[in-house]
Structure formats: structure tokens, C-alpha cells
Design a protein around this motif. Sequence first.
Motif, PDB file in Angstrom:
ATOM      1  N   ALA A 240       0.865  -1.191   0.000  1.00  0.00           N
ATOM      2  CA  ALA A 240       0.000   0.000   0.000  1.00  0.00           C
ATOM      3  C   ALA A 240       0.895   1.233   0.000  1.00  0.00           C
ATOM      4  CB  ALA A 240      -0.906  -0.010   1.221  1.00  0.00           C
ATOM      5  N   PHE A 241       0.293   2.353  -0.385  1.00  0.00           N
ATOM      6  CA  PHE A 241       1.077   3.586  -0.556  1.00  0.00           C
ATOM      7  C   PHE A 241       0.346   4.743   0.106  1.00  0.00           C
ATOM      8  CE2 PHE A 241       4.396   5.470  -3.416  1.00  0.00           C
ATOM      9  CZ  PHE A 241       4.185   6.806  -3.107  1.00  0.00           C
ATOM     10  N   ILE A 242       1.057   5.471   0.961  1.00  0.00           N
ATOM     11  CA  ILE A 242       0.458   6.657   1.574  1.00  0.00           C
ATOM     12  C   ILE A 242       1.322   7.875   1.231  1.00  0.00           C
ATOM     13  CG2 ILE A 242       1.554   5.982   3.789  1.00  0.00           C
ATOM     14  CD1 ILE A 242      -0.632   7.450   5.264  1.00  0.00           C
ATOM     15  N   GLU A 243       0.677   8.891   0.675  1.00  0.00           N
ATOM     16  CA  GLU A 243       1.383  10.142   0.385  1.00  0.00           C
ATOM     17  C   GLU A 243       0.985  11.152   1.461  1.00  0.00           C
ATOM     18  OE1 GLU A 243       0.205  12.404  -3.106  1.00  0.00           O
ATOM     19  OE2 GLU A 243       2.153  13.398  -3.211  1.00  0.00           O
ATOM     20  N   CYS A 244       1.957  11.648   2.204  1.00  0.00           N
ATOM     21  CA  CYS A 244       1.688  12.565   3.321  1.00  0.00           C
ATOM     22  C   CYS A 244       2.136  13.970   2.914  1.00  0.00           C
ATOM     23  CB  CYS A 244       2.456  12.118   4.561  1.00  0.00           C
ATOM     24  SG  CYS A 244       2.082  10.426   5.048  1.00  0.00           S
ATOM     25  N   MET A 245       1.176  14.879   2.786  1.00  0.00           N
ATOM     26  CA  MET A 245       1.495  16.241   2.382  1.00  0.00           C
ATOM     27  C   MET A 245       2.014  17.011   3.595  1.00  0.00           C
ATOM     28  SD  MET A 245       0.772  15.771  -0.692  1.00  0.00           S
ATOM     29  CE  MET A 245       1.264  17.397  -1.251  1.00  0.00           C
ATOM     30  N   THR A 246       3.195  17.613   3.450  1.00  0.00           N
ATOM     31  CA  THR A 246       3.811  18.277   4.593  1.00  0.00           C
ATOM     32  C   THR A 246       4.784  19.359   4.119  1.00  0.00           C
ATOM     33  OG1 THR A 246       4.945  17.844   6.698  1.00  0.00           O
ATOM     34  CG2 THR A 246       5.684  16.552   4.808  1.00  0.00           C
ATOM     35  N   PHE A 247       5.617  19.833   5.017  1.00  0.00           N
ATOM     36  CA  PHE A 247       6.543  20.914   4.679  1.00  0.00           C
ATOM     37  C   PHE A 247       7.690  20.891   5.689  1.00  0.00           C
ATOM     38  CE2 PHE A 247       7.695  25.446   4.061  1.00  0.00           C
ATOM     39  CZ  PHE A 247       7.597  25.520   2.671  1.00  0.00           C
ATOM     40  N   ARG A 248       8.921  21.071   5.190  1.00  0.00           N
ATOM     41  CA  ARG A 248      10.009  21.190   6.183  1.00  0.00           C
ATOM     42  C   ARG A 248      10.183  22.657   6.532  1.00  0.00           C
ATOM     43  NH1 ARG A 248      14.075  23.026   2.929  1.00  0.00           N
ATOM     44  NH2 ARG A 248      14.167  21.917   0.942  1.00  0.00           N
ATOM     45  N   TRP A 249      10.351  22.927   7.810  1.00  0.00           N
ATOM     46  CA  TRP A 249      10.425  24.314   8.261  1.00  0.00           C
ATOM     47  C   TRP A 249      11.800  24.930   8.013  1.00  0.00           C
ATOM     48  CZ3 TRP A 249       7.787  24.843  13.742  1.00  0.00           C
ATOM     49  CH2 TRP A 249       6.442  24.434  13.629  1.00  0.00           C
ATOM     50  N   LEU A 250      12.819  24.068   8.037  1.00  0.00           N
ATOM     51  CA  LEU A 250      14.189  24.607   7.993  1.00  0.00           C
ATOM     52  C   LEU A 250      14.839  24.308   6.639  1.00  0.00           C
ATOM     53  CD1 LEU A 250      15.108  23.587  11.636  1.00  0.00           C
ATOM     54  CD2 LEU A 250      14.478  25.865  10.795  1.00  0.00           C
ATOM     55  N   ALA A 251      16.099  24.659   6.545  1.00  0.00           N
ATOM     56  CA  ALA A 251      16.824  24.475   5.283  1.00  0.00           C
ATOM     57  C   ALA A 251      16.853  23.008   4.890  1.00  0.00           C
ATOM     58  CB  ALA A 251      18.255  24.987   5.455  1.00  0.00           C
ATOM     59  N   HIS A 252      17.151  22.744   3.619  1.00  0.00           N
ATOM     60  CA  HIS A 252      17.314  21.346   3.192  1.00  0.00           C
ATOM     61  C   HIS A 252      18.332  20.661   4.093  1.00  0.00           C
ATOM     62  CE1 HIS A 252      18.083  17.774   0.916  1.00  0.00           C
ATOM     63  NE2 HIS A 252      19.346  18.115   0.797  1.00  0.00           N
ATOM     64  N   VAL A 253      19.444  21.331   4.330  1.00  0.00           N
ATOM     65  CA  VAL A 253      20.460  20.781   5.234  1.00  0.00           C
ATOM     66  C   VAL A 253      20.909  21.900   6.165  1.00  0.00           C
ATOM     67  CG1 VAL A 253      22.319  21.119   3.521  1.00  0.00           C
ATOM     68  CG2 VAL A 253      22.667  19.485   5.355  1.00  0.00           C
ATOM     69  N   GLY A 254      21.076  21.551   7.433  1.00  0.00           N
ATOM     70  CA  GLY A 254      21.504  22.554   8.415  1.00  0.00           C
ATOM     71  C   GLY A 254      20.325  23.203   9.127  1.00  0.00           C
ATOM     72  N   PRO A 255      20.637  24.068  10.116  1.00  0.00           N
ATOM     73  CA  PRO A 255      19.602  24.557  11.033  1.00  0.00           C
ATOM     74  C   PRO A 255      18.960  25.889  10.663  1.00  0.00           C
ATOM     75  CG  PRO A 255      21.767  25.150  11.845  1.00  0.00           C
ATOM     76  CD  PRO A 255      21.997  24.456  10.533  1.00  0.00           C
ATOM     77  N   THR A 256      19.333  26.489   9.524  1.00  0.00           N
ATOM     78  CA  THR A 256      18.839  27.854   9.246  1.00  0.00           C
ATOM     79  C   THR A 256      17.454  27.827   8.590  1.00  0.00           C
ATOM     80  OG1 THR A 256      19.760  27.890   7.019  1.00  0.00           O
ATOM     81  CG2 THR A 256      21.221  28.609   8.790  1.00  0.00           C
ATOM     82  N   PRO A 257      16.725  28.949   8.648  1.00  0.00           N
ATOM     83  CA  PRO A 257      15.420  29.003   7.949  1.00  0.00           C
ATOM     84  C   PRO A 257      15.583  29.133   6.427  1.00  0.00           C
ATOM     85  CG  PRO A 257      15.630  30.771   9.592  1.00  0.00           C
ATOM     86  CD  PRO A 257      16.976  30.158   9.437  1.00  0.00           C
ATOM     87  N   ASP A 258      16.720  29.444   5.940  1.00  0.00           N
ATOM     88  CA  ASP A 258      17.141  29.537   4.521  1.00  0.00           C
ATOM     89  C   ASP A 258      16.243  30.367   3.605  1.00  0.00           C
ATOM     90  OD1 ASP A 258      15.145  27.735   3.603  1.00  0.00           O
ATOM     91  OD2 ASP A 258      16.565  26.487   2.511  1.00  0.00           O
ATOM     92  N   LEU A 259      15.591  31.385   4.152  1.00  0.00           N
ATOM     93  CA  LEU A 259      14.722  32.216   3.302  1.00  0.00           C
ATOM     94  C   LEU A 259      15.520  33.044   2.306  1.00  0.00           C
ATOM     95  CD1 LEU A 259      12.012  33.261   5.896  1.00  0.00           C
ATOM     96  CD2 LEU A 259      11.695  31.854   3.843  1.00  0.00           C
ATOM     97  N   ASP A 260      16.794  33.239   2.592  1.00  0.00           N
ATOM     98  CA  ASP A 260      17.655  34.020   1.697  1.00  0.00           C
ATOM     99  C   ASP A 260      17.907  33.312   0.369  1.00  0.00           C
ATOM    100  OD1 ASP A 260      18.862  32.168   3.453  1.00  0.00           O
ATOM    101  OD2 ASP A 260      20.855  32.868   2.799  1.00  0.00           O
ATOM    102  N   VAL A 261      17.666  31.992   0.309  1.00  0.00           N
ATOM    103  CA  VAL A 261      17.994  31.240  -0.914  1.00  0.00           C
ATOM    104  C   VAL A 261      17.016  31.578  -2.052  1.00  0.00           C
ATOM    105  CG1 VAL A 261      18.405  28.915  -1.862  1.00  0.00           C
ATOM    106  CG2 VAL A 261      18.960  29.401   0.522  1.00  0.00           C
ATOM    107  N   GLY A 262      15.784  31.898  -1.691  1.00  0.00           N
ATOM    108  CA  GLY A 262      14.854  32.425  -2.684  1.00  0.00           C
ATOM    109  C   GLY A 262      13.957  31.421  -3.370  1.00  0.00           C
ATOM    110  N   TYR A 263      13.985  30.176  -2.972  1.00  0.00           N
ATOM    111  CA  TYR A 263      13.133  29.185  -3.648  1.00  0.00           C
ATOM    112  C   TYR A 263      11.773  29.028  -2.995  1.00  0.00           C
ATOM    113  CZ  TYR A 263      14.346  25.847   0.055  1.00  0.00           C
ATOM    114  OH  TYR A 263      14.499  25.228   1.265  1.00  0.00           O
ATOM    115  N   ARG A 264      11.587  29.615  -1.824  1.00  0.00           N
ATOM    116  CA  ARG A 264      10.267  29.569  -1.186  1.00  0.00           C
ATOM    117  C   ARG A 264      10.013  30.875  -0.444  1.00  0.00           C
ATOM    118  NH1 ARG A 264      10.956  25.021   3.540  1.00  0.00           N
ATOM    119  NH2 ARG A 264      12.499  26.139   4.797  1.00  0.00           N
ATOM    120  N   LYS A 265       8.737  31.153  -0.244  1.00  0.00           N
ATOM    121  CA  LYS A 265       8.374  32.464   0.294  1.00  0.00           C
ATOM    122  C   LYS A 265       8.143  32.383   1.790  1.00  0.00           C
ATOM    123  CE  LYS A 265       6.203  34.356  -3.843  1.00  0.00           C
ATOM    124  NZ  LYS A 265       5.995  33.200  -4.741  1.00  0.00           N
ATOM    125  N   LYS A 266       8.422  33.505   2.470  1.00  0.00           N
ATOM    126  CA  LYS A 266       8.233  33.572   3.924  1.00  0.00           C
ATOM    127  C   LYS A 266       6.785  33.235   4.288  1.00  0.00           C
ATOM    128  CE  LYS A 266       9.400  36.657   7.739  1.00  0.00           C
ATOM    129  NZ  LYS A 266       8.401  37.616   8.157  1.00  0.00           N
TER     130      LYS A 266
END
Length: 338
Positions: A240-266
Motif C-alpha cells: 500500500a502507498f500513503i502520500e503525506c502532504m507536509t513541509f520542512r520548516w528549515l533548510a534542506h540541510v543545516g539549522p537555518t530558515p534559509d529564506l535568503d535562498v529564494g526558492y520559497r516564500k516567507k
Amino acid sequence: MSEGFSESIESLPTGVLEEMYVTMLKIRLFEEKVAERLYEKEIICPVHLYVGQEAIAAGVCQNLNIDDYVFSTHRSHGHYIAKGGGLKELMAELYGKETGCSKGKGGSMHLVAPEVGYMGSSAIVAGNIPLALGTAFSGKLLGNGKVSVAFFGDGATDEGVFYECLNIASLYKLPIIFVCENNLFSTHLPISMRQANPDLSMKVKANSIPFVRVDGNDAVAVYNTARKMIEKIRNGEGPAFIECMTFRWLAHVGPTPDLDVGYRKKKDVEYWMERCPIKKIRSVLTKKKDYSSRKLDDIEKRLKKEVEESFEFTKASNYPNSQNLLRHAINTESEVIQ
Ligand SMILES: Cc1ncc(C[n+]2csc(CCOP(=O)(O)OP(=O)(O)O)c2C)c(N)n1
């Protein structure tokens, strides 16, 4: 949005809700401590934090037995903790200490705890899926009733091996649950820039595998959906397959919020933070007649102590010595050195 089995929350026993809450909060508090240590550059291995996605690991693993098999990814801490891996051994692993769950030689992306059915995490995107297929095959051949779980991100669905595994699992009716944590990005790319048709359901159903999409920030929805699927899998009905819609709060790697990278909006990050999975389950729990908020405070205090102890344990542990560097590794003749 959820197409999952949304039974009334009242029907869930308080004990189950509390256990999931404990698991989720443990993951969150542990990772908050890790983030703090990453900022201090005390932990130097690459770390992919799971903050925001805790309901998925907790909701699925709540349905598993200790000897069911879990295979995880580079974003591994949540699955390891939810399956019952020890915090001390996890923290020590992040510091490269010999008391770590991989003897200090794996780091955050290469955890293992077979004693609780956590068979390992892999940094190769989608690489864990065929491994989970392997234990599912053995479970089927041995008839031992064990279920295998492959956790992976939406990025893994870009890989050819993902599709091969769907086919084989379905063909042989293997006891495996595929858990896709769709946090909308693979590093910095949304699925719409990677796939001609981003709707996963069609691809899964094309392989004759039951598919359900749920709100991955709702532990109860994840739990209920996974429970029904796992029951059927144990009855021999296949994957069986379950797709869970979610979001990571922090950077792909590391502890920063990474908003400076520009690929997602605040505002998108804020939207998802509003829908915090821990806040959600806490509000469900406190609506139970027999539950007091004092109990929640006690849980938080106990978990903070546990995290602190893992840190103290790590500080008191040694790094592997040079004579042991090749122990537990594969030598050139492909023998495991004990
Ligand atoms: C086979 C492979 N290709 C590329 C990478 C580089 N890489 C590491 S993590 C990652 C993104 C994975 O995204 P996803 O599977 O959605 O998981 P998430 O990081 O969102 O949890 C990529 C492309 C890799 N590790 N392995």
C-alpha cells in the motif's frame, strides 16, 4: 484535503494519542538541541532536520511492532526515534563518538538500530526503497508476518528504481508500505519543475497499488490511514502507498530558515508553521475529557531531561580510536571485520 481515513478523534484511545504526542515532541526537542549545537559548529556532520514533519514518523510507527522493518533517508532522526532508537546513541552518532548507533562512523545520514527494527538510513535518494523491498521479500518467503516500511521524500519519486520497486512489490504482493513524505521540494526544486505530471496517485495506481493521500501534519489522519493499510498488508493483501502532504520548516540541510535562498516564500513557511503538527495533536489531546494540561507539562519536562542526558552521555564518550577505524567495515576482500 485529506483523502485518508478520518475516523473521529474521539474514537482513538487517549493512550495512543499520548504516545504519538510523546514521540513527536521527543523528535522536536531533540532536533532543537541539535540545531543549537550545529550553530555552535560542535556538530559538523551534515544534518537534515525533520522539524515540521514529525506526525508522519509518529503516525506510521505507532502501528508497527518492534520487529517490523523501517528504512529511512538522509532526513533520518524522526524515523529512528519513532521506531524506538535510543537518544543517547543518536546524539553520540552525530558527534562521531564510538558510543553512537553506528559506532561514530556514519553520522546523521547513516543511522542503524536493528534491535528495534530500524534497519538503516541511506543518503542515496530512493536507495532505501529496494532495501525495504528485500526485507519484504524475506517476510513473504518466511511467512513471518513482518511488515516493511520505506520512508522517502517526493525527490525519490524522480528515480527509476522507485518505479521498479512499485512493480515488484505489487507483482509479488509483498508486505510493504510505501510512505512518501511530500514536503513539496527536492532540495530547492518543486515537483512541478521535475516531473511532467506531478500527481503521484496515477503512477502508483498504474502499478495496482492502493493509494491514499493524507494531511501529513495530522498525526491522527496518518495513524488511521496507516493502521488500515498495515492491517491489510498483514492479511496478505500486498503493498500500500500513503502520500503525506507536509513541509520542512528549515533548510534542506543545516539549522537555518534559509529564506535568503529564494526558492520559497516567507508567507508559505509561515502558513505551514501555523499548521504545526505538534500543536495540532496537543489540541486534540487536551480536548479529551480525561486529560489535563499538567500532564503535558510533565511530559515536556521529562523529555527535555532525556535530551539533556543524551548530550551529557555524548560529552562523556570517546571518539573511535585509530586501531578501530576499520572495525565494522568491509575490507577489500569483502569480509566484514568484527
Ligand atoms: C541518487 C541521489 N541523487 C541526488 C542526491 C542529492 N540529494 C540529496 S538530498 C536530495 C533531495 C531529496 O529530496 P526528497 O527526496 O524530496 O527528500 P527531502 O530532502 O525533501 O526530505 C538530493 C537531490 C542524492 N543524495 N542521491
